[in-house]
Write an enzyme that holds these catalytic residues in place. Structure first.
Site, PDB file in Angstrom:
ATOM      1  CB  SER A 234      19.980   2.756   4.634  1.00 11.85           C
ATOM      2  OG  SER A 234      19.195   2.444   3.522  1.00 11.85           O
TER       3      SER A 234
ATOM      4  CG  ASP B  86      12.050   2.753   6.486  1.00 12.39           C
ATOM      5  OD1 ASP B  86      12.047   3.501   5.498  1.00 12.39           O
ATOM      6  OD2 ASP B  86      13.056   2.137   6.864  1.00 12.39           O
TER       7      ASP B  86
ATOM      8  CG  HIS C  91      15.216   5.210   5.208  1.00 14.16           C
ATOM      9  ND1 HIS C  91      15.253   3.872   5.519  1.00 14.16           N
ATOM     10  CD2 HIS C  91      16.392   5.471   4.587  1.00 14.16           C
ATOM     11  CE1 HIS C  91      16.390   3.345   5.105  1.00 14.16           C
ATOM     12  NE2 HIS C  91      17.102   4.294   4.540  1.00 14.16           N
TER      13      HIS C  91
END
Length: 807
Positions: free
Chosen positions: A673, A746, A780
């Site tokens: 991330s 995601d 994610h």
């Protein structure tokens, strides 16, 4: 490239990989899922740590077990994305929900455990909730086509199906017990609705419009796209509020609606409900939609409308921005039926100058009198916790300066409001802790003894976290240390069991001892074990972990957790290839940035999500390496993001080299991330690292123009900042091999899969060495066993080729 699969044709598990020219002439290619070495597979398949829930009277512990990772076929189940939510339409649940697969009851006094009979063989509980009297546990069981309500009779340790009416769990399992334990309220699937059919031919275009009204918005995913999405949102999220009585009574209250809030008054006479209303928006998620909050009586009749909140699609992007009007509506926990809420006095906009930012009000049943103001706050309202009407705690905090205040007020108005403390919530070393609560008549209350409360905190210090229990006298502000976690264990208080005996439920672990639950008697320092968890991965016992500290060139203290292979000796084996794994964090002060987190006595559970597993493959690992980005005073942290990032990288490498464990010519950097964003920037702006791994990141900040991470400025406020901080615009300088991995589905704000695709195309087009792996069905974070194993195979191979065996 994204690759999507239909369940019916999912015969061979494959994924899409874009390869650099040095690895393959074909671009892209499809390959089968791969697996890493067996010792890594064993880490992935190790049993997850159990959870626990204490009965209201503290006599029993419900210990919950969880399954290992699901397989790709589970993730391939149908999923619908609506208004910022992802649901499983087959059974009205949160998509890919984590569930409880095993339960048992443990007697706190004796430590004896009992199995619960009668539960489904294939237990997939989305939630379990104790009745306030501790005699029952409600369980929301997930089946393929519905969510069922089950009931556990605790005294008999037997379970049975409570109702055949399916629950609506699109918000998760909502189980709201009456305080008298006579039954509970939950959302149920609304019958009689017709599932909308998608039109083959559209009836017209999708049009959105703006006429001069300022409406900035951060970059959200899974938003409504058209009228069909709106009708799907109506269909799946519409529910009924249903009461389930222990005596068999089952009745529906109120009308069918999109309920997203349900709370029972402490005296069980009223229900506080929240309903999402139209018009919907294609620009913001569901929590910005219009919402009406009402109070019902026990017949489901509206007795009071608390607030009708309009569409909030024009909030400022500042982190202290809030809606105007009444918000954060709840019941005062110590009163029979008194509402509490906050209202902004600055239009909800932090940019508006105001001495008072928020006001807190209360209003008692039958809600006919004017609301009474409880407090004026100079910051934003946080929460309220009361012991009784004369002892009410109210927290307020402000993001911009990291300041927090705690007030003690008398709701009867007979005593002056007292400031308990004011502090920086960034300052972990001086965190006074969180108050313990006790249950009385089904109400969760602040525990007070002769004007003193009991606090528990992490006990952060320069030697690592050492959780504590303090007695804090409100009138004087003096704290007395009653207990503190001692080496060689890391022990953290979880709940107050018996105030008279001063016993607490704690969770204790050691370097080689998994976390287990204990009863800690603070007075005589006695400890009794309630659970005994076996080591989940004994083959990793030889791997060592050490908390190391070091400084960057400007003197800022930093730290990391260093993992070394079993049997490794730097004096005889020499320096190792090394992976540094990190996540940048912003601070307003260097003092806060320098503080250490974690404990050297925590259980060494080798993670597959972090790079710790690489210690089994001959690597030194610097995990959780601090990457502070500091903006002192009026300075903004991101104004010097790149410069500070490079200093951080130099310091981490030097720390490993100085210890003799790191070969400076064979060091990789990685992160997930914002850590992926960090990795790409580091490779672009320095030649410190040999290679990089970037997972599920965002690399072009012009695609998140209304702010990102903790940045409140827009791209129009400071376009140079957005360009400078975007590795996409510096892709020509990424001259080290970069592996990118991204979930094809995601759902995280800003980290669209396109971000990785575009950076891959840029690096590839400019002649760099890169590889892009898109994991089907993954969000994610990656959940399927096949996806996780393939991720580890990719990472290990990449590092072996470009770091371990680098020329």
């Amino acid at each position: 490239m994204q690759s999507f699969f239909k369940v019916a044709t999912l015969c061979a598990a494959t994924l899409t990989v874009s390869l650099a020219p040095s690895l393959s002439a074909a671009n892209p290619v499809k390959i089968d899922y791969q697996e890493p070495a067996q010792e890594i597979i064993d880490i992935v398949d190790a049993a997850p740590s159990p959870g626990a829930s204490l009965s209201p009277d503290g006599s029993l512990l419900l210990v919950t077990g969880y399954p290992a990772l699901p397989d790709i076929y589970d993730l391939a189940a149908e999923e619908i994305k609506l208004a910022g939510r992802r649901i499983n339409p087959a059974n009205y649940t949160v998509s890919q929900a984590r569930y409880i697969s095993d339960v048992k009851l443990v007697d706190v006094a004796s430590g004896d455990s009992r199995a619960i009979s009668g539960l489904p063989d294939d237990l997939k509980a989305l939630g379990a909730a104790w009745s306030p009297d501790g005699n029952y546990i409600a369980v929301a069981q997930q089946e393929l086509d519905q969510v069922q309500l089950w009931l556990v009779d605790v005294r008999k340790a037997e379970a049975s199906l409570w109702s055949s009416t399916p629950l609506n769990a699109v918000w998760g399992a909502r189980l709201e017990w009456r305080h008298d334990s006579a039954g509970l309220y939950s959302y149920t699937v609304a019958s009689g609705l017709t599932k909308p059919e998608a039109a083959v031919v559209p009836s017209g275009p999708v049009i959105t419009e703006s006429r001069g009204r300022t409406a900035p918005g951060r970059t959200y995913q899974d938003l409504l796209q058209n009228k069909y999405d709106e009708s799907l949102f109506d269909y799946y999220f519409t529910s009924r509020v249903t009461y389930f009585g222990l005596n068999g009574d089952e009745r529906v209250l109120g009308d069918a609606a999109i309920y997203n809030g349900l709370s029972l008054s402490p005296n069980d006479e009223y229900l506080l409900t929240s309903v999402i209303e139209r018009p919907y928006s294609y620009a913001v998620p569901h929590y910005r939609f219009p919402q009406t909050t009402r109070v019902w009586n026990q017949q489901g009749e509206v007795v009071y409308t608390v607030v009708e909140q309009p569409l909030a699609d024009n909030l400022p992007i500042a982190f202290d921005a809030v809606v105007q009007g009444r918000r954060d509506v709840s019941w005062r926990n110590d009163a029979d039926a008194t509402l509490v809420w906050a209202q902004a006095t600055d239009q909800g906009d932090p940019a508006v100058e105001a001495e008072i930012r928020d006001q807190v009000f209360q209003q008692a049943a039958p809600f006919t009198e004017e609301p009474q103001k409880l407090a004026d706050l100079t910051k934003r309202y946080g929460r309220l916790l009361a012991a009784d009407a004369e002892h009410v705690l109210i927290w307020e905090r402000w993001w911009a300066d990291r300041d927090e205040k705690l007030w003690l007020l008398d709701a009867t108005g007979q005593r002056e409001t007292q400031l308990v403390w004011e502090r920086s919530w960034e300052d972990r070393y001086n965190d006074p802790g969180t108050p313990f609560t006790v249950q009385a008549d089904g109400r969760r209350l602040l525990y007070l003894d002769d004007g003193a409360m009991l606090l528990s905190g992490n006990g952060a210090s320069s030697e690592g976290d050492r959780p504590f229990i303090d007695r804090y006298t409100l009138s004087t502000g003096e704290a007395e240390r009653l207990w503190r976690s001692e080496a060689p264990y890391y022990e953290s208080p979880r709940a107050l069991l018996d105030p008279a005996e001063m016993t607490f439920l704690t969770q204790r672990e050691g370097v080689n001892d998994p976390a287990d639950f204990f009863v800690r008697d603070v007075d005589d320092n006695n400890l009794v074990a309630l659970t005994d968890t076996p080591h989940p991965m004994p083959h990793t016992l030889g791997i060592t972990r050490e908390l190391i500290t070091y400084e960057r060139e400007d003197g800022l203290a930093m730290s990391a957790e260093m993992y070394l292979p079993a049997g490794y000796n730097p004096e005889t084996d020499g320096p190792l290839p090394t992976i540094v794994w990190a996540y940048p964090r912003e601070y307003k002060s260097s003092a806060a940035a320098a503080q250490i987190s974690g404990s050297p006595y925590e259980f060494v559970r080798i993670s597959y999500w972090a790079p710790q597993y690489l210690a089994t493959q001959g690597y030194a690992v610097l995990d959780s390496a601090t990457m502070p980005i500091v903006g002192e005073g009026d300075a903004k942290p991101n104004d010097t993001f790149i410069e500070q990032l490079v200093m951080n990288g130099k310091a981490a490498i030097k720390a490993g080299v100085d210890l003799g464990v790191t070969d400076p010519k064979r060091v990789a950097l990685g992160g997930h991330s914002y850590g992926a964003f960090m990795t790409a920037n580091m490779l672009a702006h320095s030649d410190l690292f040999t290679a990089g791994i970037a997972r599920s990141g965002a690399y072009n900040r012009s695609l998140t123009p209304f702010g990102f991470q903790r940045e409140e400025r827009t791209v129009w406020d400071d376009p140079d900042l957005y360009v400078q901080m975007s590795p996409f615009f510096h892709a020509h300088k990424i001259n080290e091999p970069l592996l990118m991995i991204h979930g094809a589905n995601d759902n995280n704000s800003g980290t669209f899969p396109m971000q990785s695709e575009r950076l891959y195309q840029a690096v590839k087009g400019l002649g760099g060495t890169t590889r892009l792996v898109m994991l089907p069905f993954e969000s994610h974070g990656y959940r399927a066993r096949e996806s996780v194993l393939h991720m580890l195979w990719e990472q290990t191979n990449w590092l072996d080729e470009f770091v371990k065996n680098a020329e």
